[in-house]
Design a protein around this motif. Structure first.
Motif, short mmCIF file in Angstrom:
data_model
loop_
_atom_site.label_atom_id
_atom_site.label_comp_id
_atom_site.label_asym_id
_atom_site.label_seq_id
_atom_site.Cartn_x
_atom_site.Cartn_y
_atom_site.Cartn_z
N PRO A 32 98.76 69.76 14.13
CA PRO A 32 98.84 71.12 14.65
C PRO A 32 100.21 71.47 15.23
O PRO A 32 100.58 72.64 15.30
CB PRO A 32 97.76 71.16 15.74
N MET A 33 100.98 70.45 15.65
CA MET A 33 102.30 70.73 16.19
C MET A 33 103.23 71.33 15.14
O MET A 33 104.18 72.03 15.47
CB MET A 33 102.92 69.44 16.75
N HIS A 34 102.96 71.03 13.87
CA HIS A 34 103.75 71.62 12.79
C HIS A 34 103.04 72.83 12.18
O HIS A 34 103.67 73.83 11.86
CB HIS A 34 104.01 70.58 11.70
N PHE A 35 101.73 72.73 12.02
CA PHE A 35 100.98 73.81 11.36
C PHE A 35 100.99 75.08 12.20
O PHE A 35 100.90 76.19 11.65
CB PHE A 35 99.55 73.37 11.09
N LEU A 36 101.07 74.96 13.52
CA LEU A 36 101.07 76.13 14.40
C LEU A 36 102.41 76.35 15.09
O LEU A 36 102.53 77.17 15.99
CB LEU A 36 99.97 75.98 15.46
N LEU A 37 103.43 75.62 14.64
CA LEU A 37 104.75 75.69 15.27
C LEU A 37 105.39 77.07 15.11
O LEU A 37 106.22 77.47 15.92
CB LEU A 37 105.65 74.61 14.65
N VAL A 343 88.17 80.09 5.29
CA VAL A 343 88.24 79.28 6.51
C VAL A 343 89.68 79.23 7.02
O VAL A 343 89.96 79.49 8.20
CB VAL A 343 87.71 77.86 6.26
N ALA A 344 90.62 78.85 6.14
CA ALA A 344 92.01 78.73 6.56
C ALA A 344 92.62 80.10 6.88
O ALA A 344 93.39 80.24 7.84
CB ALA A 344 92.82 78.05 5.46
N PHE A 345 92.28 81.11 6.09
CA PHE A 345 92.81 82.45 6.29
C PHE A 345 92.45 82.98 7.67
O PHE A 345 93.30 83.51 8.39
CB PHE A 345 92.27 83.37 5.20
N SER A 346 91.18 82.83 8.06
CA SER A 346 90.75 83.35 9.36
C SER A 346 91.27 82.50 10.50
O SER A 346 91.67 83.02 11.55
CB SER A 346 89.23 83.43 9.41
N TYR A 347 91.32 81.16 10.30
CA TYR A 347 91.78 80.27 11.37
C TYR A 347 93.25 80.54 11.70
O TYR A 347 93.62 80.71 12.87
CB TYR A 347 91.61 78.80 10.97
N TYR A 348 94.10 80.59 10.68
CA TYR A 348 95.51 80.80 10.95
C TYR A 348 95.81 82.25 11.30
O TYR A 348 96.81 82.53 11.97
CB TYR A 348 96.35 80.34 9.76
N ARG A 457 95.13 76.08 1.79
CA ARG A 457 96.52 76.27 2.17
C ARG A 457 97.07 77.58 1.62
O ARG A 457 97.99 78.17 2.20
CB ARG A 457 97.37 75.10 1.69
N LEU A 458 96.52 78.03 0.52
CA LEU A 458 96.90 79.35 0.02
C LEU A 458 96.48 80.41 1.04
O LEU A 458 97.21 81.37 1.31
CB LEU A 458 96.23 79.61 -1.33
N GLY A 459 95.29 80.22 1.62
CA GLY A 459 94.85 81.12 2.69
C GLY A 459 95.77 81.06 3.89
O GLY A 459 96.10 82.09 4.50
N GLY A 460 96.23 79.83 4.24
CA GLY A 460 97.17 79.69 5.34
C GLY A 460 98.51 80.32 5.06
O GLY A 460 99.18 80.85 5.96
N ALA A 461 98.93 80.30 3.78
CA ALA A 461 100.22 80.89 3.41
C ALA A 461 100.17 82.41 3.46
O ALA A 461 101.15 83.07 3.84
CB ALA A 461 100.61 80.42 2.01
N VAL A 462 99.03 82.98 3.10
CA VAL A 462 98.90 84.44 3.06
C VAL A 462 98.68 85.01 4.46
O VAL A 462 99.14 86.12 4.77
CB VAL A 462 97.74 84.85 2.12
N ALA A 463 98.00 84.26 5.32
CA ALA A 463 97.60 84.77 6.64
C ALA A 463 98.75 85.36 7.45
O ALA A 463 98.61 86.46 8.02
CB ALA A 463 96.89 83.67 7.43
N PRO A 464 99.93 84.68 7.57
CA PRO A 464 101.00 85.28 8.39
C PRO A 464 101.52 86.60 7.84
O PRO A 464 101.98 87.45 8.61
CB PRO A 464 102.10 84.20 8.36
N LEU A 465 101.47 86.78 6.52
CA LEU A 465 102.01 87.99 5.92
C LEU A 465 101.12 89.20 6.17
O LEU A 465 101.59 90.35 6.09
CB LEU A 465 102.21 87.79 4.41
N ILE A 466 99.84 88.96 6.45
CA ILE A 466 98.91 90.08 6.68
C ILE A 466 99.32 90.89 7.91
O ILE A 466 99.06 92.09 7.99
CB ILE A 466 97.47 89.55 6.82
#
Length: 549
Positions: A32-37, A343-348, A457-466
């Motif tokens: 999480p130190m990198h995933f949420l950095l 799951v990843a999209f909503s979490y991130y 991870r695709l969901g995680g990649a898209v989430a910040p752009l939303i």
């Protein structure tokens, strides 16, 4: 007897398993130190246009200089991305008076001035990734998750091909190397490339540690193993808030969160390879050695000295790719992939929006990490009572509803709803790791997790752009996160239940039809009924067994 019985002979959950799980908690702590950095690495402090010829205003206060050079928003705050082309001295007489000519407002011409009271340096302040360049700032998180997405495919295949432990070591070493280079980045392009490579390397840790731990644990303690390692993600999340509070420069922050890879590499010396994987690959001597070590540490001195494995042709031909699963790869995975995306999209989406919840950045990050622990403990009880499927579905749906009903007028209520939504999103994320690991057979488990992690991870990649959609319509990001979470959560009801079911070992453990997922029942050596929705389909072939001779 099958492998579950063999594992029980060696001690299904003893000192050996506890030590293994604790060692695997180190990479879980680092992730999480990198995933949420991104929350701190790319933070944008308060800023305004740099004012040219500032020495002309030496007799003015700072407030007056800003008043005559920077336009204000309707709420009275100074704009971040615009300035007057000429000083509006008349505003000193009447600060509420509008500028005489709207054309006198222009974009920043000589850069920006940043408030450094909270951050010494971020990538936004170093390379002016604000205003028109704001999308590049958000894209740094996307670049990282693109790397994670690619890594999911690579490490999923390689860990099924070459083993869990060896790929875990490769992942650790690459994460350390790329993390250090990333901390020394001298340009935005260098940072984008190195963060992408860091994400690729770290995906190995994310993908391998949960199934490796679960493959050493008996059925009764499988949920405990998944929750235990997952709790260290939350602890790492909390420590990120503390580290970011103490280290305000982004270079040193990246360096600090990367250094824990060193003890992680050292700890791998005591981490065993998966005996399930070794047996599936026909590596009997290595499996025998690890199982004997397990039995010795668990004080099972009467453990059998000889192990043989009957390996079917289906296992040998199916171990390298997911697609020999046949029609199930189309029907089952088309249902599961959107769910992992959601799951990843909503979490991130929740985790990367730590401002505007009525708390400071550091406190919000810490509280978000703290709320995850009771959420995980609650899920430990829930998944064992109502099952994986319903727990997974409702936790994701409730996440979406919390996002949708975030109040804007009441800061205190907004904080409560946001924290609740974060708890539900973490519950969904925790269950996803456990649930996914139980759905695939040993010979394809990492490969299958790789494909599912690709979508996550695709969901995680898209989430910040939303977040950038707020320029189109302010509530649009909120509506989008809600809709995706609810829709993807609803698809989980179409997946099979895995509560109290043995981990499938071979492709023969899966019925090769488009709508059946075959599982083993506890304490039985043959495949039994496991219908796709209600567990009503009877298997036709027995499962290959591991024999103790």
């Amino acid at each position: 007897m099958n492998f579950e019985d063999l594992l029980l002979e060696a001690g299904g959950f003893g000192r050996f398993q506890i030590l293994t799980l604790l060692l695997l908690c180190i990479p879980r702590f680092i992730l999480p130190m990198h995933f949420l950095l991104h929350n701190f690495l790319a933070a944008i402090p308060s800023h305004h246009c740099a004012i040219p010829h500032h020495d002309q205003f030496v007799n003015f206060t700072q407030e007056e200089v800003l008043l005559i050079n920077i336009p204000r928003e309707p709420d009275g705050t100074f704009r971040s991305c615009e300035m007057f082309s000429e000083p509006q001295l008349h505003l000193l007489l009447n600060s509420s008076q509008e500028s005489a000519n709207a054309s006198s407002v222009q974009s920043c011409q000589q850069g920006w001035v940043y408030d450094h009271s909270q951050f010494t340096s971020t990538i936004a302040t170093q390379w002016d990734l604000v205003c028109d360049q704001r999308s590049l700032n958000q894209a740094t998180a996307t670049f990282f998750f693109i790397g994670v997405t690619i890594g999911a495919m690579i490490f999923g295949y390689l860990s099924d091909r070459f083993g869990r432990k060896s790929m875990l070591l490769v992942s650790f070493i690459c994460s350390l190397a790329f993390g250090m280079v990333s901390a020394a980045s001298v340009s935005y392009s260098m940072l984008a490339v190195t963060r992408t490579l860091t994400g690729l390397a770290l995906c190995g840790l994310s993908l391998i540690i949960v199934p490796l731990g679960m493959e050493w644990v008996d059925i009764q303690h499988r949920t405990m193993a998944g929750i235990l390692t997952s709790i260290f993600w939350s602890i790492g999340n909390m420590f990120l808030a503390l580290i970011a509070y103490l280290v305000r420069d982004w270079h040193w922050l990246l360096f600090t969160v990367t250094m824990p890879c060193v003890p992680g590499i050292v700890a791998l010396w005591w981490v065993p390879e998966s005996a399930r994987w070794l047996l599936a690959k026909g590596k009997l001597k290595q499996a025998h050695r690890h199982l004997c070590t397990c039995a010795t540490m668990n004080r099972r001195k009467d453990f059998a000295a000889k192990i043989s494995l009957e390996v079917s042709e289906g296992i040998r031909h199916g171990s390298g790719t997911l697609w020999p699963l046949g029609a199930i790869s189309l029907h089952f995975l088309l249902l599961y992939f959107p769910f992992r995306f959601g799951v990843a999209f909503s979490y991130y989406g929740m985790s990367m929006n730590i401002s505007g919840f009525g708390l400071g950045m550091y406190m919000t990050q810490f509280v978000f990490g703290t709320i995850e622990i009771p959420a995980k403990l609650f899920m430990y009880v829930l998944v064992n009572r109502v099952g994986r499927r319903r727990s997974q579905a409702w936790s994701l749906i409730l996440t979406g509803l919390c996002v949708f009903f975030l109040p804007t007028a009441l800061p205190s209520l907004r904080s409560v709803v946001a924290i609740s939504g974060k708890g539900f999103s973490e519950a969904a994320f925790t269950t996803a790791f456990l649930y996914t690991s139980e759905l695939f057979p040993t010979v394809l488990r990492q490969n299958g997790l790789g494909y599912c992690s690709f979508m996550a991870r695709l969901g995680g990649a898209v989430a910040p752009l939303i977040f950038l959609l707020d320029s189109v319509w302010r509530p649009l990001p909120q509506v989008t996160y809600c809709a995706v979470a609810v829709l993807c959560g609803s698809t989980v009801f179409l997946l099979p239940e895995t509560l109290n079911v043995q981990l499938p070992e071979t492709i023969e453990d899966i019925e090769k039809t488009g709508h059946i997922y075959l599982l083993l029942a506890p304490h039985e050596g043959a495949a039994i009924q496991a219908g796709y929705n209600d567990g009503s389909i009877q298997a036709e072939e027995p499962v290959k067994e591991v024999a103790i001779g």
